[in-house]
Scaffold this motif. Structure first.
Motif, mmCIF file in Angstrom:
data_model
loop_
_atom_site.group_PDB
_atom_site.id
_atom_site.type_symbol
_atom_site.label_atom_id
_atom_site.label_comp_id
_atom_site.label_asym_id
_atom_site.label_seq_id
_atom_site.Cartn_x
_atom_site.Cartn_y
_atom_site.Cartn_z
ATOM 1 N N THR A 18 0.238 4.063 -2.698
ATOM 2 C CA THR A 18 -1.228 4.456 -2.888
ATOM 3 C C THR A 18 -1.365 5.579 -1.693
ATOM 4 O O THR A 18 -1.903 6.393 -1.765
ATOM 5 C CB THR A 18 -2.140 3.341 -2.433
ATOM 6 N N TYR A 19 -0.743 5.229 -0.467
ATOM 7 C CA TYR A 19 -1.092 5.949 0.943
ATOM 8 C C TYR A 19 -0.027 7.076 0.507
ATOM 9 O O TYR A 19 -0.504 8.436 1.090
ATOM 10 C CB TYR A 19 -0.545 5.348 1.898
ATOM 11 N N SER A 43 1.213 6.490 10.442
ATOM 12 C CA SER A 43 0.521 7.833 10.263
ATOM 13 C C SER A 43 1.449 8.951 10.414
ATOM 14 O O SER A 43 2.140 9.202 11.484
ATOM 15 C CB SER A 43 -0.767 7.906 11.164
ATOM 16 N N ASN A 90 -2.240 9.775 -1.183
ATOM 17 C CA ASN A 90 -3.801 10.053 -0.442
ATOM 18 C C ASN A 90 -3.586 10.985 0.474
ATOM 19 O O ASN A 90 -2.855 11.251 1.361
ATOM 20 C CB ASN A 90 -3.985 8.694 0.220
ATOM 21 N N MET A 146 -3.508 10.490 4.043
ATOM 22 C CA MET A 146 -2.540 10.100 4.750
ATOM 23 C C MET A 146 -1.127 11.163 4.632
ATOM 24 O O MET A 146 -0.461 11.271 5.625
ATOM 25 C CB MET A 146 -1.893 8.767 3.938
ATOM 26 N N HIS A 157 -3.717 5.965 9.082
ATOM 27 C CA HIS A 157 -3.059 4.791 8.602
ATOM 28 C C HIS A 157 -3.413 3.309 9.343
ATOM 29 O O HIS A 157 -3.408 3.390 10.607
ATOM 30 C CB HIS A 157 -1.641 4.432 8.481
ATOM 31 N N ASN A 191 0.803 -1.342 0.104
ATOM 32 C CA ASN A 191 0.056 0.225 -0.042
ATOM 33 C C ASN A 191 0.930 1.177 -0.055
ATOM 34 O O ASN A 191 0.252 2.200 0.165
ATOM 35 C CB ASN A 191 -0.806 -0.108 1.478
ATOM 36 N N TYR A 231 7.975 5.758 5.474
ATOM 37 C CA TYR A 231 7.228 4.676 5.340
ATOM 38 C C TYR A 231 7.841 3.288 5.050
ATOM 39 O O TYR A 231 7.957 2.364 5.719
ATOM 40 C CB TYR A 231 6.181 4.630 4.272
#
Length: 688
Positions: free
Chosen positions: A422-423, A486, A426, A429, A510, A419, A445
């Motif tokens: 994608t995050y 997060s 977003n 996020m 998250h 993910n 991340y």
């Protein structure tokens, strides 16, 4: 998170603790007022907290170097008993007073729209003057991950484990625990992993309650073994933490009492309290911003124009996770869209300022107990005097992802990795629309994901004996998320430097974070149900038996979690194309002579309390600055980047006849006093 005020209310009717009669005070220093300032200083330090005072002390070792420290808070000399007596920090401390910035987050949609308290010390010494005194270091893998994030940046080796280990030891003057405390608390430590000539005193409390002795065997029974050398790079498993305590008089050792109060007269060091740095003034004629002066004001009561003091060499911003990005943005350095919206002229567009904000989220399970607690000890008056006044929380454990998820850990890890992209794009996020900040989000991340399947702690467990909202006859096991996925942001909303910035930690944005903390708090319950700790448990009072399913746990968490007092990462040290704010020498991008040096520059969170690594960072900062001006070697030049993850062989300080293998592993069994604590109930243990 249980509020400190509840504990104070609980005990105020019976507790009358006062400084011990043999209390040893450091002498007061002569501080300067605005009318006593020189026209200019070589270095102006914006913020007299932990890092600011360490750097000021180290730089003024050279009598030819002049330093001014500007601190918004008071000196703290009028409330020294509430600072210096360790147990007072938990029951009569300075949170929610004028010595606390009392920041509040914006409403958090994933926490039922609650505003979360962010206490920060507003006094000389900063949060080191008000926190829970934990001296818990990151693991070697975490520090080496930090260094690797920096890639080929000049000076990156200064932030790997080997270099930071040396810096943290440099700050420390360690005293082993007494034999009684060792035997009662089952303490494991390695003398070689501690400093012996630093300025900051560390030790274990001088007295310990029986519940502390139950911690290690209970955690071992649930599969979390003791850590033989938590300070030497292997900071996982169960242990009793060292604390920032001076065993000569059982007082708190903090940045002011360690690095400033004992100094002989230094005409080249001026400290000005009760004045707030409002902005840095720049000359941009060369194309790169050069700080020429610092503007300050008396907490907003002065009429403009506000006074300034000239800078000969550098400005060092040391305002912490909130104060440092706030000063930069008020000075025109930050995300252009945020600055323009706030009405601040853009001096240099630096989109990462205030971004990548990360924090440790925490809460606790509380149990009614038949055993004695610190709350009862304090309320009875028995805590007055030494060594009882040094009794604080200190039992701790770091649990890895396998401890929490078992056979599901690998699949959980793969889901997180899948993910990532994608995050990063977003807005829920990653609040920033800047692509460089998005790249930094992915870097952080990925770093957290890469560490996940190692022994590194994902949840911290703390034993708190300081009572709870349910009464003085309770203890708690706290669980705190250590490596959040997060990330949030912090930004100014007005051009008034006395208006607090908007703080949006973006908690639980998250879903991995709530899963990890959910499993951590379930483990906290299990610990209270496991012998020998369970032998002292009468019943669970919070959250109680009605919370059983994963859905119930998650719903409850959203109503109770709060900060563990460890915010950071808002001026992250990363490359410019990853939304970094400072380079590996702590220089702010776009400037020639401004550095940030405090916990805001760490790009990732650690499974640790921030005080110990921030002392190390401040020591490194002083060396880096000195190397530029006097030619001494920099930390990066002295240490090559490594990734050992292990420490030297521990040294046995316990009786040799109690060691089963003295030649192979010579550990010091020492049980720390203090009740292994939690930060959850009372008092921050931040920074450092």
């Amino acid at each position: 998170m249980l509020p400190l005020l509840a504990a104070v209310a609980l005990l105020s009717s019976t507790a009358t603790a006062n400084p011990a009669t043999d209390y040893s005070w450091h002498g007061r220093r002569d501080y300067v007022t605005p009318s006593q300032l020189q026209a200019s200083y070589d270095f102006v330090i914006a913020g007299g907290g932990l890092a600011g005072l360490v750097i000021a002390s180290r730089l003024t070792e050279d009598a030819n170097t002049s330093v001014l420290v500007i601190e918004a808070g008071e000196t703290g000399d009028d409330v020294r008993s509430r600072i210096d007596i360790p147990i007072e920090a938990y029951f009569n401390g300075l949170m929610h007073t004028q010595y606390d910035w009392q920041y509040l987050s914006a409403p958090q949609p994933n926490l039922n729209n609650r505003n979360i308290s962010w206490p920060r010390g507003k006094v000389l010494g900063g949060s080191s003057a008000v926190n829970g005194m934990y001296m818990v270091r990151p693991s070697a893998l975490e520090m080496d991950t930090f260094s690797k994030i920096l890639g080929s940046l000049d000076g990156a080796a200064a932030w790997g484990w080997d270099s930071m280990f040396a810096a943290m030891k440099k700050s420390e003057l360690f005293t082993p625990p007494s034999s009684d405390v060792q035997s009662q608390a089952n303490i494991l430590y390695n003398q070689a992993s501690h400093g012996s000539s630093g300025l900051l005193h560390t030790t274990f409390p001088g007295s310990v309650l029986p519940l502390i002795g139950s911690w290690s065997p209970t955690l071992n029974a649930v599969g979390i073994p003791p850590s033989p050398d938590a300070n030497g790079g292997s900071g996982w498993g169960t242990f009793v933490a060292t604390s920032a305590i001076n065993p000569a008089n059982w007082t708190r050792s903090y940045a002011k009492s360690a690095y400033i109060d004992p100094l002989p007269a230094r005409p080249n060091l001026h400290i000005m309290a009760n004045q707030t740095v409002t902005r840095v003034i720049f000359d941009s004629s060369s194309g790169t911003l050069k700080a020429t002066a610092v503007e300050y004001a008396n907490n907003g009561y002065q009429a403009k124009p506000w006074p300034t003091v000239a800078v000969n060499k550098e400005v060092i911003v040391a305002g912490g996770a909130v104060g440092s990005p706030n000063i930069l943005m008020q000075s025109g350095i930050g995300p252009a869209d945020k600055l323009k919206a706030a009405g601040v002229e853009v001096a240099y567009a630096l989109p990462g300022v205030g971004q990548h904000a990360q924090d440790h989220l925490s809460t606790q399970v509380s149990f009614k107990t038949s055993a004695q607690t610190t709350a009862q000890l304090y309320a009875s008056g028995a805590a007055i005097g030494t060594p009882y006044q040094s009794f604080i929380n200190s039992a701790i454990a770091y649990t890895n992802i396998t401890d929490l998820l078992g056979d599901n850990a690998a699949a959980f890890h793969q889901q997180i990795i899948g993910n990532l992209t994608t995050y990063a794009s977003n807005p829920a996020m990653n609040p920033s629309t800047d692509p460089t900040v998005g790249m930094g989000y992915q870097t952080i991340y990925q770093a957290n994901a890469d560490m996940m399947l190692s022994q590194i702690g994902q949840v911290e467990l703390l034993l708190s004996l300081t009572g709870s909202n349910s009464g003085a006859d309770t203890f708690s096991v706290q669980a705190a998320l250590q490596h959040p996925f997060s990330m949030g942001e912090l930004y100014i909303a007005t051009p008034n430097p006395f208006d607090y910035p908007i703080i949006n930690p973006n908690y639980f944005s998250h879903e991995a974070d709530i899963v990890i903390l959910r499993e951590g708090i379930k483990l906290a319950r299990k610990i209270g149900q496991t012998q020998p700790l369970s032998d002292s448990v009468i019943s669970e009072v919070v959250p109680g038996p009605d919370v059983q399913t994963d859905e119930q746990w998650e719903a409850w968490l959203r109503t109770v979690v709060g900060t563990e007092y460890h915010p950071g990462c808002t001026c992250s040290m990363m490359s410019l194309n990853e939304g970094g704010v400072v380079d590996a020498t702590l220089k702010v991008y776009g400037t020639s002579n401004v550095r940030v040096a405090d916990s805001s520059v760490f790009p990732i969170q650690f499974a640790a309390h921030l005080m110990a690594p921030t002392y190390g960072l401040a020591e490194q900062a002083a060396m880096i600055i000195k190397s530029q001006y006097d030619g001494t070697p920099s930390p990066a030049a002295l240490h090559t980047q490594t990734a050992t993850g292990t420490s030297a062989n521990p040294t046995d300080t316990a009786s040799s006849n109690k060691q089963s293998d003295a030649a192979a592993s010579r550990f010091s069994i020492s049980i720390s006093t203090i009740s292994v604590v939690v930060l959850a109930f009372i008092l921050p243990s931040m920074l450092f």
